[in-house]
Design an enzyme around this catalytic site. Sequence first.
Site, PDB file in Angstrom:
ATOM      1  N   ASN A 179      -7.039 -56.349-114.165  1.00 49.64           N
ATOM      2  CA  ASN A 179      -6.339 -56.013-112.922  1.00 49.64           C
ATOM      3  C   ASN A 179      -4.966 -55.470-113.305  1.00 49.64           C
ATOM      4  O   ASN A 179      -4.067 -56.232-113.641  1.00 49.64           O
ATOM      5  CB  ASN A 179      -6.198 -57.282-112.055  1.00 49.64           C
ATOM      6  CG  ASN A 179      -5.330 -57.033-110.831  1.00 49.64           C
ATOM      7  OD1 ASN A 179      -5.071 -55.886-110.462  1.00 49.64           O
ATOM      8  ND2 ASN A 179      -4.879 -58.110-110.201  1.00 49.64           N
ATOM      9  N   LYS A 185      -2.774 -54.056-111.440  1.00 47.36           N
ATOM     10  CA  LYS A 185      -1.750 -54.118-110.385  1.00 47.36           C
ATOM     11  C   LYS A 185      -1.067 -52.739-110.307  1.00 47.36           C
ATOM     12  O   LYS A 185      -1.734 -51.736-110.565  1.00 47.36           O
ATOM     13  CB  LYS A 185      -0.764 -55.252-110.657  1.00 47.36           C
ATOM     14  CG  LYS A 185      -1.513 -56.550-110.992  1.00 47.36           C
ATOM     15  CD  LYS A 185      -0.662 -57.741-111.123  1.00 47.36           C
ATOM     16  CE  LYS A 185      -1.573 -58.935-111.483  1.00 47.36           C
ATOM     17  NZ  LYS A 185      -0.875 -60.194-111.429  1.00 47.36           N
ATOM     18  N   HIS A 237      -6.669 -60.890-103.275  1.00 46.07           N
ATOM     19  CA  HIS A 237      -5.805 -61.311-104.388  1.00 46.07           C
ATOM     20  C   HIS A 237      -4.557 -61.986-103.808  1.00 46.07           C
ATOM     21  O   HIS A 237      -4.039 -61.569-102.776  1.00 46.07           O
ATOM     22  CB  HIS A 237      -5.423 -60.091-105.231  1.00 46.07           C
ATOM     23  CG  HIS A 237      -4.725 -60.474-106.496  1.00 46.07           C
ATOM     24  ND1 HIS A 237      -3.394 -60.814-106.533  1.00 46.07           N
ATOM     25  CD2 HIS A 237      -5.180 -60.621-107.770  1.00 46.07           C
ATOM     26  CE1 HIS A 237      -3.063 -61.140-107.777  1.00 46.07           C
ATOM     27  NE2 HIS A 237      -4.134 -61.032-108.545  1.00 46.07           N
ATOM     28  N   GLU A 260      -1.521 -61.855-104.527  1.00 45.05           N
ATOM     29  CA  GLU A 260      -0.362 -60.983-104.287  1.00 45.05           C
ATOM     30  C   GLU A 260      -0.523 -60.230-102.971  1.00 45.05           C
ATOM     31  O   GLU A 260       0.440 -60.010-102.238  1.00 45.05           O
ATOM     32  CB  GLU A 260      -0.176 -60.012-105.467  1.00 45.05           C
ATOM     33  CG  GLU A 260       0.423 -60.725-106.665  1.00 45.05           C
ATOM     34  CD  GLU A 260       0.119 -60.078-108.002  1.00 45.05           C
ATOM     35  OE1 GLU A 260      -0.321 -58.923-108.042  1.00 45.05           O
ATOM     36  OE2 GLU A 260       0.326 -60.775-109.025  1.00 45.05           O
ATOM     37  N   GLU A 301      -8.199 -68.181-109.158  1.00 44.77           N
ATOM     38  CA  GLU A 301      -6.892 -67.933-109.763  1.00 44.77           C
ATOM     39  C   GLU A 301      -5.880 -68.876-109.127  1.00 44.77           C
ATOM     40  O   GLU A 301      -5.424 -68.615-108.000  1.00 44.77           O
ATOM     41  CB  GLU A 301      -6.454 -66.489-109.514  1.00 44.77           C
ATOM     42  CG  GLU A 301      -7.382 -65.453-110.106  1.00 44.77           C
ATOM     43  CD  GLU A 301      -6.667 -64.125-110.312  1.00 44.77           C
ATOM     44  OE1 GLU A 301      -6.577 -63.687-111.449  1.00 44.77           O
ATOM     45  OE2 GLU A 301      -6.183 -63.545-109.321  1.00 44.77           O
ATOM     46  N   GLY A 356       0.755 -64.643-113.662  1.00 45.87           N
ATOM     47  CA  GLY A 356       1.953 -63.973-114.161  1.00 45.87           C
ATOM     48  C   GLY A 356       3.057 -64.923-114.588  1.00 45.87           C
ATOM     49  O   GLY A 356       4.190 -64.506-114.801  1.00 45.87           O
ATOM     50  N   SER A 385      -2.691 -65.851-116.244  1.00 49.13           N
ATOM     51  CA  SER A 385      -2.082 -65.880-117.586  1.00 49.13           C
ATOM     52  C   SER A 385      -3.104 -65.964-118.717  1.00 49.13           C
ATOM     53  O   SER A 385      -2.876 -66.635-119.725  1.00 49.13           O
ATOM     54  CB  SER A 385      -1.067 -67.028-117.689  1.00 49.13           C
ATOM     55  OG  SER A 385      -0.023 -66.838-116.757  1.00 49.13           O
TER      56      SER A 385
HETATM   57  P1  PGA Z   1      -1.992 -62.491-114.967  1.00 48.32           P
HETATM   58  O1  PGA Z   1      -2.576 -61.949-113.579  1.00 48.32           O
HETATM   59  O2  PGA Z   1      -3.099 -62.440-115.967  1.00 48.32           O
HETATM   60  O3  PGA Z   1      -0.863 -61.554-115.293  1.00 48.32           O
HETATM   61  O4  PGA Z   1      -1.523 -63.878-114.724  1.00 48.32           O
HETATM   62  C1  PGA Z   1      -3.874 -62.301-113.169  1.00 48.32           C
HETATM   63  C2  PGA Z   1      -4.176 -61.668-111.829  1.00 48.32           C
HETATM   64  O5  PGA Z   1      -3.257 -61.490-111.029  1.00 48.32           O
HETATM   65  O6  PGA Z   1      -5.323 -61.326-111.526  1.00 48.32           O
END
Ligand code: PGA
Length: 254
Positions: free
Chosen positions: A9, A11, A92, A94, A165, A171, A210
Site C-alpha cells: 500500500n 498511500k 483503510h 487513514e 491492521e 506507520g 509496521s
Molecule cells: P505501515 O502501513 O506498514 O507503514 O505501518 C500499513 C498500512 O497502512 O496498510
Amino acid sequence: MKPYFVAANWKMNGSKKLVLDLIEALQVVESDLLDIGLFLPSPYMAEATAMVGQTMIVGAQHVSQHESGAFTGEVSCAMLQDLGVSAALIGHSERRQLFGETDDLCGQRLKRVLKSGIAPVLCVGETLEEREQGIVESVIAAQLESIEVGFEYASPAIGFTIAYEPVWAIGTGKQASPEEADEVHAFIRSRVAERWPALTSSLRVLYGGSVKADNVRPFASQPHVDGVLVGGASLDVGTFTEICREVAVAGQGG
Ligand code: PGA
C-alpha cells in the site's frame, strides 16, 4: 492451500520510476506460493497493469460507491476495470480517520466492488484505547457487522480479503505480537464462518502495521495469517522484495 498474499500500500507516495523499478525487481520473487498486490496511487495504475499482465495484482487505494456521474475527483469500478485493476482497498484506517469514511460508506463501497467483480481488501482494526479496554473482538465484530450489506455479493471467483491492521501499529513502528495478531485473525475467521459461511472458502486474512523484512516471517508463520499488507516498507524496492521472499519461505514451513 491458497497462495499467501503480499500487498503493498503505497498511500500517496512513490513515482513512475519506482513503479518500474519495483515491478522489475519483483519478477525474481514471483512464485506459485505468492500473490503479490500493488495498491498504487491512481495515476500509476495503468503503467503497472500494462507491465504486470496476469503475474501480479494491481489494486486501487480508493474507489467510489457510485456507478458513474457528477462526483468530481472520484474513480469508478468500471474505470478501474478498464485499466485491468482487479482489487481495491476498502476502509483503510487513514480513509476512515482523515476522510471521515464511515462503516456505512465502507459497506456501500464493498457492495459496489463485489457487484463489479473487483476483489476487496477490507481493512479492520482497533485503536490503542480499544485494545487497552480489552474490547478488540467486539470492535472487529462490529466493523464486520456494519459492512455486511456488501457480503451477499461475495463469491469464491472474486476472492475476499480482510486485512487486520491495529490502528496503533500503522506507520508507528509498534506492532501486535505475532501471537496477538493470530488470535485476532482466528477470531475474524471464526466470525466469518459463523455469520457468512459462503465467504470462508475464498477468505484470506492479512496482517498489517509496521511490517518490515526483519519482522515479517513470524507473522506469516502463524496459522491464521494468510499474508501481509505493507505500507512504508513497500516503498523500498529491496525491502519489499525481501518481504516477499520471507513470506514465501514461511509458506514453505520455514
Ligand atoms: P505501515 O502501513 O506498514 O507503514 O505501518 C500499513 C498500512 O497502512 O496498510
